[in-house]
Scaffold this motif. Structure first.
Motif, PDB file in Angstrom:
ATOM      1  N   ASN A  51      -4.976 -15.685 -12.870  1.00 43.58           N
ATOM      2  CA  ASN A  51      -4.654 -16.090 -11.509  1.00 43.58           C
ATOM      3  C   ASN A  51      -4.469 -14.834 -10.665  1.00 43.58           C
ATOM      4  O   ASN A  51      -3.729 -13.929 -11.049  1.00 43.58           O
ATOM      5  N   THR A  52      -5.176 -14.796  -9.542  1.00 47.05           N
ATOM      6  CA  THR A  52      -5.086 -13.671  -8.612  1.00 47.05           C
ATOM      7  C   THR A  52      -5.118 -14.225  -7.188  1.00 47.05           C
ATOM      8  O   THR A  52      -5.354 -15.416  -6.986  1.00 47.05           O
ATOM      9  N   SER A  53      -4.918 -13.372  -6.224  1.00 45.06           N
ATOM     10  CA  SER A  53      -5.051 -13.783  -4.824  1.00 45.06           C
ATOM     11  C   SER A  53      -6.523 -13.861  -4.454  1.00 45.06           C
ATOM     12  O   SER A  53      -7.321 -13.015  -4.868  1.00 45.06           O
ATOM     13  N   VAL A  70      -5.626 -18.160  -6.844  1.00 40.12           N
ATOM     14  CA  VAL A  70      -6.761 -18.908  -7.374  1.00 40.12           C
ATOM     15  C   VAL A  70      -6.986 -18.443  -8.813  1.00 40.12           C
ATOM     16  O   VAL A  70      -6.559 -17.352  -9.198  1.00 40.12           O
ATOM     17  N   GLN A  71      -7.646 -19.276  -9.590  1.00 41.99           N
ATOM     18  CA  GLN A  71      -8.029 -18.828 -10.925  1.00 41.99           C
ATOM     19  C   GLN A  71      -9.310 -18.016 -10.766  1.00 41.99           C
ATOM     20  O   GLN A  71     -10.271 -18.462 -10.142  1.00 41.99           O
ATOM     21  N   THR A  72      -9.320 -16.822 -11.318  1.00 47.08           N
ATOM     22  CA  THR A  72     -10.423 -15.879 -11.156  1.00 47.08           C
ATOM     23  C   THR A  72     -11.010 -15.511 -12.508  1.00 47.08           C
ATOM     24  O   THR A  72     -10.280 -15.285 -13.477  1.00 47.08           O
ATOM     25  N   ILE A  90     -14.181 -17.907  -8.468  1.00 46.61           N
ATOM     26  CA  ILE A  90     -12.825 -18.396  -8.194  1.00 46.61           C
ATOM     27  C   ILE A  90     -12.815 -19.920  -8.219  1.00 46.61           C
ATOM     28  O   ILE A  90     -13.790 -20.574  -7.854  1.00 46.61           O
ATOM     29  N   MET A  91     -11.690 -20.441  -8.687  1.00 46.94           N
ATOM     30  CA  MET A  91     -11.433 -21.872  -8.672  1.00 46.94           C
ATOM     31  C   MET A  91     -10.127 -22.070  -7.919  1.00 46.94           C
ATOM     32  O   MET A  91      -9.085 -21.546  -8.330  1.00 46.94           O
ATOM     33  N   LEU A 168     -15.969 -24.482  -7.195  1.00 52.37           N
ATOM     34  CA  LEU A 168     -16.028 -23.125  -7.746  1.00 52.37           C
ATOM     35  C   LEU A 168     -16.869 -22.302  -6.783  1.00 52.37           C
ATOM     36  O   LEU A 168     -17.917 -22.767  -6.320  1.00 52.37           O
ATOM     37  N   LEU A 169     -16.427 -21.089  -6.496  1.00 51.76           N
ATOM     38  CA  LEU A 169     -17.236 -20.162  -5.710  1.00 51.76           C
ATOM     39  C   LEU A 169     -17.661 -19.038  -6.639  1.00 51.76           C
ATOM     40  O   LEU A 169     -16.821 -18.336  -7.203  1.00 51.76           O
ATOM     41  N   VAL A 170     -18.969 -18.912  -6.824  1.00 54.28           N
ATOM     42  CA  VAL A 170     -19.533 -17.897  -7.711  1.00 54.28           C
ATOM     43  C   VAL A 170     -20.191 -16.823  -6.849  1.00 54.28           C
ATOM     44  O   VAL A 170     -21.082 -17.122  -6.052  1.00 54.28           O
TER      45      VAL A 170
END
Length: 184
Positions: A51-53, A70-72, A90-91, A168-170
């Motif tokens: 988990n990160t910003s 977000v989960q990274t 990120i999720m 999800l953003l890839v």
């Protein structure tokens, strides 16, 4: 433009990539499968999953009102041990394990296999950017490949994926050695 932000374009001409890179950036098929076809040995090297910003230029893309946790997941995609792509996914907190059941347990497996192998996954439109060396993802990519210098911009693309109610953003950064691989 604020520090740490990139300008994302909906068309490849917005970033004017070198001709050798254009087919890599615009191809809508599985990048994993395309890389496997171009090298003798393909490998995913997981750098971190935690988990990160969210970054300043990505939180809005996943429907967040502000930067939040977000989960990274960050990986290097390697062809014949050469790092060719730095991938950052990120999720947002609104997504659940029911939406993305394998995201937290991928380990050294490629996310692309899951995304393109699941008929319930919907893929959004590609966006393109030329990331300056100061961009957080360019800095992380440079650190991951232990490059002392990577002064020229790094070409990147990103895409939003949806499964059930989860996003999800890839984001994929194409590292200089990718130019040595054939485009098809």
């Amino acid at each position: 433009m604020p520090f740490g932000c990139a300008r994302w374009f909906s068309h490849i001409n917005g970033v004017n990539p070198p001709p050798a890179l254009r087919p890599w950036l615009t191809d809508r098929t599985s990048l994993t499968q395309k890389l496997i076809a171009q090298c003798g040995q393909f490998r995913v090297q997981t750098l971190r999953q935690e988990n990160t910003s969210s970054l300043a230029d990505e939180y809005r893309a996943v429907g967040l009102a502000r930067r939040t946790r977000v989960q990274t997941r960050e990986v290097l995609l390697r062809c014949d041990e050469e790092p060719v792509v730095f991938a950052h996914t990120i999720m947002p907190p609104s997504a659940s394990t029911a939406d993305w059941p394998v995201f937290g347990t991928l380990g050294q497996r490629a996310l692309g296999t899951t995304l393109f192998g699941d008929p319930r996954v919907l893929r959004g439109e590609l966006e393109y950017a030329r990331l300056r060396p100061q961009h957080p993802l360019a800095r992380r990519a440079r650190a991951a490949i232990r490059a002392e210098r990577m002064d020229s911009p790094v070409y990147a693309r990103r895409c939003l994926f949806r499964r059930k109610n989860g996003l999800l953003l890839v984001t994929e950064l194409f590292l200089p050695p990718i130019a040595m691989l054939g485009p098809e």
